[in-house]
Motif scaffolding. Structure first.
Motif, PDB file in Angstrom:
ATOM      1  N   ALA A 130       0.698  -1.141  -0.076  1.00 33.94           N
ATOM      2  CA  ALA A 130      -0.121  -0.098   0.109  1.00 33.94           C
ATOM      3  C   ALA A 130       0.927   1.303  -0.022  1.00 33.94           C
ATOM      4  CB  ALA A 130      -0.999  -0.057   1.136  1.00 33.94           C
ATOM      5  N   ARG A 131       0.390   2.194  -0.757  1.00 32.76           N
ATOM      6  CA  ARG A 131       1.362   3.398  -0.885  1.00 32.76           C
ATOM      7  C   ARG A 131       0.778   4.384   0.114  1.00 32.76           C
ATOM      8  NH1 ARG A 131       0.153   8.231  -3.938  1.00 32.76           N
ATOM      9  NH2 ARG A 131       1.660   9.469  -3.858  1.00 32.76           N
ATOM     10  N   VAL A 132       1.602   4.760   1.127  1.00 34.34           N
ATOM     11  CA  VAL A 132       1.219   5.702   2.109  1.00 34.34           C
ATOM     12  C   VAL A 132       2.130   6.786   2.141  1.00 34.34           C
ATOM     13  CG1 VAL A 132       0.942   5.849   4.766  1.00 34.34           C
ATOM     14  CG2 VAL A 132       0.539   3.602   3.991  1.00 34.34           C
ATOM     15  N   VAL A 133       1.198   8.113   2.246  1.00 39.33           N
ATOM     16  CA  VAL A 133       1.841   9.226   2.131  1.00 39.33           C
ATOM     17  C   VAL A 133       1.284  10.097   3.389  1.00 39.33           C
ATOM     18  CG1 VAL A 133       2.318  11.417   0.698  1.00 39.33           C
ATOM     19  CG2 VAL A 133       1.755   9.339  -0.375  1.00 39.33           C
ATOM     20  N   LEU A 134       2.546  10.368   4.327  1.00 43.40           N
ATOM     21  CA  LEU A 134       2.173  11.463   5.393  1.00 43.40           C
ATOM     22  C   LEU A 134       2.392  12.721   5.209  1.00 43.40           C
ATOM     23  CD1 LEU A 134       3.234   8.997   8.245  1.00 43.40           C
ATOM     24  CD2 LEU A 134       0.798   9.206   7.312  1.00 43.40           C
ATOM     25  N   GLU A 135       1.725  13.734   5.379  1.00 40.61           N
ATOM     26  CA  GLU A 135       2.159  15.038   5.115  1.00 40.61           C
ATOM     27  C   GLU A 135       1.981  16.052   6.413  1.00 40.61           C
ATOM     28  OE1 GLU A 135       0.760  15.612   0.441  1.00 40.61           O
ATOM     29  OE2 GLU A 135      -0.607  16.202   2.209  1.00 40.61           O
ATOM     30  N   SER A 136       2.751  17.006   6.560  1.00 40.10           N
ATOM     31  CA  SER A 136       2.653  17.985   7.732  1.00 40.10           C
ATOM     32  C   SER A 136       2.358  19.245   7.253  1.00 40.10           C
ATOM     33  CB  SER A 136       4.216  18.030   8.414  1.00 40.10           C
ATOM     34  OG  SER A 136       4.143  19.029   9.237  1.00 40.10           O
ATOM     35  N   TRP A 137       1.226  19.745   7.692  1.00 36.93           N
ATOM     36  CA  TRP A 137       0.782  21.015   7.348  1.00 36.93           C
ATOM     37  C   TRP A 137       0.831  21.987   8.503  1.00 36.93           C
ATOM     38  CZ3 TRP A 137      -1.684  21.942   2.616  1.00 36.93           C
ATOM     39  CH2 TRP A 137      -1.844  21.075   1.739  1.00 36.93           C
ATOM     40  N   ALA A 138       1.162  23.245   8.134  1.00 42.70           N
ATOM     41  CA  ALA A 138       0.952  24.509   9.138  1.00 42.70           C
ATOM     42  C   ALA A 138      -0.552  24.467   9.557  1.00 42.70           C
ATOM     43  CB  ALA A 138       1.747  25.627   8.696  1.00 42.70           C
ATOM     44  N   ALA A 139      -1.358  24.348   8.662  1.00 46.88           N
ATOM     45  CA  ALA A 139      -2.809  24.841   8.769  1.00 46.88           C
ATOM     46  C   ALA A 139      -3.690  23.888   8.026  1.00 46.88           C
ATOM     47  CB  ALA A 139      -3.285  26.405   8.143  1.00 46.88           C
ATOM     48  N   ALA A 140      -4.818  23.828   8.169  1.00 45.28           N
ATOM     49  CA  ALA A 140      -5.769  22.909   7.509  1.00 45.28           C
ATOM     50  C   ALA A 140      -5.696  22.835   6.160  1.00 45.28           C
ATOM     51  CB  ALA A 140      -7.347  22.941   7.796  1.00 45.28           C
ATOM     52  N   PRO A 141      -5.457  21.625   5.194  1.00 49.14           N
ATOM     53  CA  PRO A 141      -5.157  21.814   3.835  1.00 49.14           C
ATOM     54  C   PRO A 141      -6.663  22.508   3.290  1.00 49.14           C
ATOM     55  CG  PRO A 141      -4.841  19.610   4.922  1.00 49.14           C
ATOM     56  CD  PRO A 141      -5.490  20.452   5.838  1.00 49.14           C
TER      57      PRO A 141
END
Length: 81
Positions: free
Chosen positions: A59-70
């Protein structure tokens, strides 16, 4: 426009129908899927992701860090999950 601060991507093999993403200080849950089975469950420094299939696959899993809601991409709730 808000953009992700960073991301990490991996191909992970699900085990028993779910994927576990754990950090160094992960506090594993005794029964992450008690009751209703959601698409994901989070604990302290740990994330449980339900696989779309219980067959052998990566399974391709991508985790992202955001400073605010996308930004809202206009998808319904199920698609966003």
């Amino acid at each position: 426009m808000t953009e992700p601060l960073g991301s990490v991507e991996a191909l992970l093999p699900p085990e028993h129908g779910f994927i576990i993403v754990a950090g160094a200080a992960a506090d594993f849950l005794d029964d992450p899927y008690a009751g209703e089975v959601p698409l994901c469950v989070a604990g302290d420094d740990i994330l449980y992701l339900m696989s779309a299939s219980d067959s052998l696959h990566l399974a391709r899993v991508v985790l992202e860090s955001w400073a605010a809601a996308p930004p809202d991409d206009g998808q319904d709730v199920d698609a966003q999950q």
